[in-house]
Design a protein around this motif. Structure first.
Motif, mmCIF file in Angstrom:
data_model
loop_
_atom_site.group_PDB
_atom_site.id
_atom_site.type_symbol
_atom_site.label_atom_id
_atom_site.label_comp_id
_atom_site.label_asym_id
_atom_site.label_seq_id
_atom_site.Cartn_x
_atom_site.Cartn_y
_atom_site.Cartn_z
ATOM 1 N N SER A 231 5.578 -3.870 -16.311
ATOM 2 C CA SER A 231 5.257 -4.305 -17.668
ATOM 3 C C SER A 231 4.372 -5.541 -17.730
ATOM 4 O O SER A 231 3.881 -5.905 -18.801
ATOM 5 N N GLY A 232 4.163 -6.213 -16.591
ATOM 6 C CA GLY A 232 3.264 -7.362 -16.574
ATOM 7 C C GLY A 232 1.809 -6.945 -16.685
ATOM 8 O O GLY A 232 1.452 -5.798 -16.415
ATOM 9 N N ARG A 233 0.937 -7.889 -17.050
ATOM 10 C CA ARG A 233 -0.457 -7.546 -17.280
ATOM 11 C C ARG A 233 -1.134 -7.054 -16.002
ATOM 12 O O ARG A 233 -1.682 -5.942 -15.959
ATOM 13 N N ASP A 234 -1.132 -7.872 -14.952
ATOM 14 C CA ASP A 234 -1.869 -7.517 -13.739
ATOM 15 C C ASP A 234 -1.237 -6.331 -13.015
ATOM 16 O O ASP A 234 -1.934 -5.419 -12.556
ATOM 17 N N GLU A 235 0.102 -6.347 -12.898
ATOM 18 C CA GLU A 235 0.767 -5.227 -12.224
ATOM 19 C C GLU A 235 0.608 -3.950 -13.039
ATOM 20 O O GLU A 235 0.497 -2.851 -12.484
ATOM 21 N N GLY A 236 0.575 -4.083 -14.356
ATOM 22 C CA GLY A 236 0.382 -2.922 -15.209
ATOM 23 C C GLY A 236 -0.998 -2.321 -15.043
ATOM 24 O O GLY A 236 -1.157 -1.097 -14.993
ATOM 25 N N ILE A 237 -2.016 -3.178 -14.972
ATOM 26 C CA ILE A 237 -3.378 -2.685 -14.764
ATOM 27 C C ILE A 237 -3.485 -1.954 -13.426
ATOM 28 O O ILE A 237 -4.073 -0.870 -13.333
ATOM 29 N N ALA A 238 -2.891 -2.532 -12.380
ATOM 30 C CA ALA A 238 -2.939 -1.890 -11.065
ATOM 31 C C ALA A 238 -2.225 -0.541 -11.087
ATOM 32 O O ALA A 238 -2.713 0.448 -10.513
ATOM 33 N N PHE A 239 -1.067 -0.492 -11.750
ATOM 34 C CA PHE A 239 -0.327 0.765 -11.827
ATOM 35 C C PHE A 239 -1.101 1.802 -12.624
ATOM 36 O O PHE A 239 -1.200 2.969 -12.231
ATOM 37 N N ARG A 240 -1.666 1.402 -13.760
ATOM 38 C CA ARG A 240 -2.447 2.323 -14.586
ATOM 39 C C ARG A 240 -3.621 2.892 -13.804
ATOM 40 O O ARG A 240 -3.902 4.098 -13.871
ATOM 41 N N ARG A 241 -4.305 2.066 -13.033
ATOM 42 C CA ARG A 241 -5.439 2.549 -12.232
ATOM 43 C C ARG A 241 -4.984 3.521 -11.154
ATOM 44 O O ARG A 241 -5.661 4.522 -10.874
ATOM 45 N N ASP A 242 -3.823 3.246 -10.566
ATOM 46 C CA ASP A 242 -3.309 4.144 -9.543
ATOM 47 C C ASP A 242 -2.946 5.500 -10.144
ATOM 48 O O ASP A 242 -3.260 6.550 -9.569
ATOM 49 N N ILE A 243 -2.296 5.493 -11.291
ATOM 50 C CA ILE A 243 -1.939 6.745 -11.955
ATOM 51 C C ILE A 243 -3.202 7.509 -12.348
ATOM 52 O O ILE A 243 -3.283 8.747 -12.189
ATOM 53 N N ASP A 244 -4.201 6.812 -12.870
ATOM 54 C CA ASP A 244 -5.457 7.471 -13.229
ATOM 55 C C ASP A 244 -6.088 8.150 -12.016
ATOM 56 O O ASP A 244 -6.561 9.293 -12.101
ATOM 57 N N ALA A 245 -6.116 7.440 -10.890
ATOM 58 C CA ALA A 245 -6.716 8.001 -9.682
ATOM 59 C C ALA A 245 -5.934 9.220 -9.192
ATOM 60 O O ALA A 245 -6.522 10.238 -8.786
ATOM 61 N N ARG A 246 -4.612 9.129 -9.227
ATOM 62 C CA ARG A 246 -3.792 10.262 -8.789
ATOM 63 C C ARG A 246 -3.951 11.446 -9.744
ATOM 64 O O ARG A 246 -3.979 12.603 -9.307
ATOM 65 N N ALA A 247 -4.031 11.173 -11.038
ATOM 66 C CA ALA A 247 -4.222 12.262 -11.997
ATOM 67 C C ALA A 247 -5.554 12.963 -11.766
ATOM 68 O O ALA A 247 -5.633 14.206 -11.777
ATOM 69 N N THR A 248 -6.602 12.185 -11.552
ATOM 70 C CA THR A 248 -7.918 12.771 -11.289
ATOM 71 C C THR A 248 -7.895 13.621 -10.027
ATOM 72 O O THR A 248 -8.425 14.746 -10.000
ATOM 73 N N ALA A 249 -7.248 13.102 -8.981
ATOM 74 C CA ALA A 249 -7.152 13.856 -7.723
ATOM 75 C C ALA A 249 -6.367 15.143 -7.904
ATOM 76 O O ALA A 249 -6.612 16.136 -7.208
ATOM 77 N N ALA A 250 -5.416 15.142 -8.846
ATOM 78 C CA ALA A 250 -4.611 16.337 -9.114
ATOM 79 C C ALA A 250 -5.293 17.290 -10.084
ATOM 80 O O ALA A 250 -4.722 18.330 -10.435
ATOM 81 N N GLY A 251 -6.508 16.941 -10.528
ATOM 82 C CA GLY A 251 -7.239 17.812 -11.432
ATOM 83 C C GLY A 251 -6.892 17.646 -12.890
ATOM 84 O O GLY A 251 -7.210 18.516 -13.704
ATOM 85 N N ARG A 252 -6.270 16.503 -13.258
ATOM 86 C CA ARG A 252 -5.921 16.256 -14.646
ATOM 87 C C ARG A 252 -6.794 15.163 -15.246
ATOM 88 O O ARG A 252 -7.207 14.236 -14.546
#
Length: 435
Positions: A231-252
């Motif tokens: 829920s923190g700003r920096d950790e949240g940004i890092a997590f969001r970017r990781d999820i985005d990258a994984r979603a893209t790799a999964a074809g979503r």
């Protein structure tokens, strides 16, 4: 919060945040000894909380799950004895006293069969007019499994294998085709006719909270919402970017996966008032017994004679054959490294054992006046740390009353949150306006 155009007007933010309410059940965040606390089993308590969240135009109302009472050192953990009703029964009842808010149940894929899950969630979706959601959780815990026929047989590495299969089998039962549903996997086998018509949403909205690499991959593969602890700003940004990258790799499309971290809010007339209230709540959440129970789980030994308001234990931790606390997710961290970090932190900041446990386990996400909290919530959202927040509270059922009354209007005024519900199902609500 500075004036801003309302949502939809020129200059308003293109994105609007999502808000959800989380009733965790009885755990360390729940101050059920507070005189203002309501009955943890009474329908009136849940009705008040759900209707408050709907009044605040929240996306969904979210119940936690407990499948067995926890034990500490082989004895029933008395701090948790206050009840936790069945989610399907409670949400079905709430569907009759709410109109638009989504209704989300946490249900374990390890111990339930696809046919019963598909029927239960399909029924809830029909009763609510397309508002059902499923927080998909897993377990390999033999202690919890003792309440179920199969027990805790599932290897830890296979918990998501079975979860994938359960969801696939449920999807076969929810499919609109009239043919018999069929699925065969390593852990799940199914062949039969669906018991009810397809749900209004096609399937319930899926929520998932795994944080390991496997859990994140599972989340982007199946979930509409990833429920995050970052829920923190920096950790949240890092997590969001990781999820985005994984979603893209999964074809979503990453926009099809919402990231909603848990957040706890403490309000006051001023920042100083809020900070003092947060301190009081934290020490109510982490009483002496609770502080020792957290320490025992890391030290791996009986510390009940230790002074919780004194220094940290000077004994070294070890890992027992049976966890000190059973029925709680076990940390994979090295207890020696954890204790070393805690000792360094206590020495640096002058903590007692209990005050350190308060800092670690009961620190709220946002503390301040309504304006300060709304501004910080919006800032983290605008920075890309999340798509909104799942709000939890220490007090059932009135803990979110002040947030809905004082923070939500400020978020609406700045254009960060909706001013009315759009039509449609819960999925429509979550993804309304998505390009």
């Amino acid at each position: 919060m500075p004036d801003a155009p309302a949502a939809g007007e020129p200059g308003s933010p293109r994105r609007q945040m999502h808000l959800a309410a989380f009733v965790e059940g009885v755990n360390h965040t729940t101050v059920w000894r507070d005189p203002a606390a309501g009955d943890q089993m009474a329908f009136a308590s849940f009705r008040h909380a759900a209707q408050t969240a709907e009044r605040g135009l929240f996306d969904f109302f979210f119940l936690g799950q407990g499948l067995r009472m926890r034990e500490q050192r082989g004895e029933l953990f008395e701090l948790d004895i206050a009840g936790r009703p069945d989610s399907f029964a409670m949400l079905a009842a709430l569907s009759e006293v709410t109109d638009r808010i989504g209704l989300a149940a946490t249900v374990n894929t390890t111990f339930y069969e696809p046919a019963e899950l598909a029927r239960s969630f399909g029924t809830l979706d029909h009763l609510s007019g397309g508002r059902a959601a499923w927080n998909v959780v897993t377990s390999s815990d033999a202690f919890t499994g003792g309440n179920f026929r199969r027990g805790g047989y599932l290897p830890y590495a296979d918990r998501y294998v079975r979860a994938q299969e359960v969801l696939a089998a449920c999807a076969a039962l929810w499919a609109p085709a009239p043919a018999a549903a069929s699925f065969t996997g390593r852990y799940v086998g199914l062949r039969g006719e669906p018991a009810i018509p397809p749900p209004p949403q096609g399937r319930p909205v899926l929520i998932q909270a795994g944080d390991s690499p496997d859990g994140r991959d599972f989340g982007v593969a199946v979930a509409d919402v990833v429920f995050s602890r970052h829920s923190g700003r920096d950790e949240g940004i890092a997590f969001r970017r990781d999820i985005d990258a994984r979603a893209t790799a999964a074809g979503r499309d990453p926009r099809s996966v919402l990231v909603l971290p848990i957040a706890r809010i403490v309000l006051g007339e001023t920042g100083r008032d809020a900070a003092e209230r947060a301190r009081e709540i934290g020490f109510a959440q982490i009483g002496p017994e609770r502080a020792l129970s957290f320490a025992e789980q890391v030290w791996g030994r009986d510390l009940h004679d230790w002074d919780p308001d004194g220094p940290l234990p000077d004994v070294e931790p070890y890992v027992p054959d049976t966890p000190v606390m059973q029925g709680r997710v076990q940390s994979k961290a090295d207890p020696r490294a954890t204790v070393a970090a805690w000792r360094a932190r206590a020495e640096r900041d002058g903590h007692t054992l209990r005050s350190l446990m308060v800092e670690i386990y009961a620190r709220p996400t946002f503390v301040g006046s309504p304006k300060e909290v709304a501004t910080e919530m919006a800032a983290r959202f605008d920075a890309g740390a999340c798509d909104g927040y799942v709000l939890s509270t220490h007090l059932m059922p009135t803990g979110l009353d002040d947030v809905v009354a004082e923070v939500v209007p400020l978020l609406q005024r700045s254009g960060h949150f909706r001013s009315s519900y759009p039509g449609g199902t819960l999925r429509d609500l979550l993804f309304a306006g998505a390009a």
